[in-house]
Design a protein around this motif. Sequence first.
Motif, PDB file in Angstrom:
ATOM      1  N   GLU A 238      32.224  45.213  94.205  1.00 19.47           N
ATOM      2  CA  GLU A 238      32.236  46.405  95.056  1.00 19.47           C
ATOM      3  C   GLU A 238      31.553  46.136  96.387  1.00 19.47           C
ATOM      4  OE1 GLU A 238      30.645  49.589  92.687  1.00 19.47           O
ATOM      5  OE2 GLU A 238      32.569  49.915  91.683  1.00 19.47           O
ATOM      6  N   SER A 239      30.466  45.370  96.373  1.00 15.81           N
ATOM      7  CA  SER A 239      29.790  45.014  97.630  1.00 15.81           C
ATOM      8  C   SER A 239      30.709  44.182  98.517  1.00 15.81           C
ATOM      9  CB  SER A 239      28.507  44.232  97.343  1.00 15.81           C
ATOM     10  OG  SER A 239      27.558  45.062  96.727  1.00 15.81           O
ATOM     11  N   ALA A 240      31.388  43.230  97.906  1.00 18.89           N
ATOM     12  CA  ALA A 240      32.314  42.388  98.663  1.00 18.89           C
ATOM     13  C   ALA A 240      33.460  43.224  99.233  1.00 18.89           C
ATOM     14  CB  ALA A 240      32.861  41.267  97.779  1.00 18.89           C
ATOM     15  N   ALA A 241      33.966  44.176  98.451  1.00 14.05           N
ATOM     16  CA  ALA A 241      35.059  45.039  98.905  1.00 14.05           C
ATOM     17  C   ALA A 241      34.591  45.930 100.053  1.00 14.05           C
ATOM     18  CB  ALA A 241      35.576  45.888  97.746  1.00 14.05           C
ATOM     19  N   LEU A 242      33.369  46.422  99.974  1.00 12.88           N
ATOM     20  CA  LEU A 242      32.830  47.270 101.028  1.00 12.88           C
ATOM     21  C   LEU A 242      32.653  46.481 102.318  1.00 12.88           C
ATOM     22  CD1 LEU A 242      31.850  50.044 101.805  1.00 12.88           C
ATOM     23  CD2 LEU A 242      29.586  49.433 100.950  1.00 12.88           C
ATOM     24  N   ARG A 243      32.145  45.256 102.201  1.00  8.68           N
ATOM     25  CA  ARG A 243      32.011  44.399 103.391  1.00  8.68           C
ATOM     26  C   ARG A 243      33.375  44.131 104.012  1.00  8.68           C
ATOM     27  NH1 ARG A 243      28.400  41.701 100.044  1.00  8.68           N
ATOM     28  NH2 ARG A 243      29.943  40.107  99.633  1.00  8.68           N
ATOM     29  N   LYS A 244      34.361  43.868 103.174  1.00 10.70           N
ATOM     30  CA  LYS A 244      35.711  43.593 103.662  1.00 10.70           C
ATOM     31  C   LYS A 244      36.299  44.830 104.333  1.00 10.70           C
ATOM     32  CE  LYS A 244      40.182  41.803 102.181  1.00 10.70           C
ATOM     33  NZ  LYS A 244      40.989  41.353 101.046  1.00 10.70           N
ATOM     34  N   ALA A 245      36.077  46.007 103.734  1.00  5.92           N
ATOM     35  CA  ALA A 245      36.593  47.250 104.303  1.00  5.92           C
ATOM     36  C   ALA A 245      35.955  47.546 105.650  1.00  5.92           C
ATOM     37  CB  ALA A 245      36.354  48.407 103.343  1.00  5.92           C
ATOM     38  N   ASN A 246      34.724  47.118 105.846  1.00  4.02           N
ATOM     39  CA  ASN A 246      34.016  47.346 107.094  1.00  4.02           C
ATOM     40  C   ASN A 246      34.231  46.210 108.100  1.00  4.02           C
ATOM     41  OD1 ASN A 246      32.921  49.846 106.439  1.00  4.02           O
ATOM     42  ND2 ASN A 246      31.216  48.912 105.359  1.00  4.02           N
ATOM     43  N   GLY A 247      35.047  45.240 107.740  1.00  6.51           N
ATOM     44  CA  GLY A 247      35.378  44.161 108.657  1.00  6.51           C
ATOM     45  C   GLY A 247      34.410  43.004 108.637  1.00  6.51           C
ATOM     46  N   PHE A 248      33.522  42.958 107.674  1.00  6.48           N
ATOM     47  CA  PHE A 248      32.575  41.854 107.559  1.00  6.48           C
ATOM     48  C   PHE A 248      33.040  40.897 106.495  1.00  6.48           C
ATOM     49  CE2 PHE A 248      29.896  45.520 108.762  1.00  6.48           C
ATOM     50  CZ  PHE A 248      29.490  45.064 109.995  1.00  6.48           C
ATOM     51  N   SER A 249      32.772  39.651 106.713  1.00  6.77           N
ATOM     52  CA  SER A 249      33.056  38.668 105.674  1.00  6.77           C
ATOM     53  C   SER A 249      32.077  37.539 105.816  1.00  6.77           C
ATOM     54  CB  SER A 249      34.493  38.149 105.765  1.00  6.77           C
ATOM     55  OG  SER A 249      34.659  37.455 106.964  1.00  6.77           O
ATOM     56  N   ILE A 250      31.816  36.902 104.713  1.00  3.49           N
ATOM     57  CA  ILE A 250      30.944  35.738 104.723  1.00  3.49           C
ATOM     58  C   ILE A 250      31.837  34.516 104.639  1.00  3.49           C
ATOM     59  CG2 ILE A 250      29.129  34.512 103.476  1.00  3.49           C
ATOM     60  CD1 ILE A 250      28.196  37.230 102.419  1.00  3.49           C
ATOM     61  N   LYS A 251      31.780  33.697 105.631  1.00  3.37           N
ATOM     62  CA  LYS A 251      32.626  32.506 105.645  1.00  3.37           C
ATOM     63  C   LYS A 251      31.719  31.278 105.589  1.00  3.37           C
ATOM     64  CE  LYS A 251      36.305  34.640 108.249  1.00  3.37           C
ATOM     65  NZ  LYS A 251      37.110  34.624 109.441  1.00  3.37           N
ATOM     66  N   ALA A 252      32.142  30.337 104.802  1.00  2.90           N
ATOM     67  CA  ALA A 252      31.384  29.089 104.707  1.00  2.90           C
ATOM     68  C   ALA A 252      31.539  28.323 106.005  1.00  2.90           C
ATOM     69  CB  ALA A 252      31.887  28.262 103.521  1.00  2.90           C
TER      70      ALA A 252
END
Length: 92
Positions: free
Chosen positions: A75-89
């Motif tokens: 859910e945290s990952a989905a929320l970040r994605k919905a808000n346009g944030f992502s963690i990229k290596a």
Amino acid sequence: MKGKGSGMTLQDKGKRNETLEVRASPTQPHAANTFANQTPSREEIRLRAYEIYLDRGEVPGNELDDWLQAEGELESAALRKANGFSIKAKTQ
């Protein structure tokens, strides 16, 4: 009050008649990346919970904790994605 066609008639003790237009506001489409559209499925949670179980050394007895952890992570990952944030290596 009586409903007539697209309006309603309001009678105030027989003194006057008014027609009130009833207008439905158009529904605004939600953004494509809303949290509701990104909520993880039960199957995704189940698979992540199983991965957590394997990472813990396959020790039984923490099924609920594994499920809740998996659900929270997804859910945290989905929320970040919905808000346009992502963690990229970072690649080197």
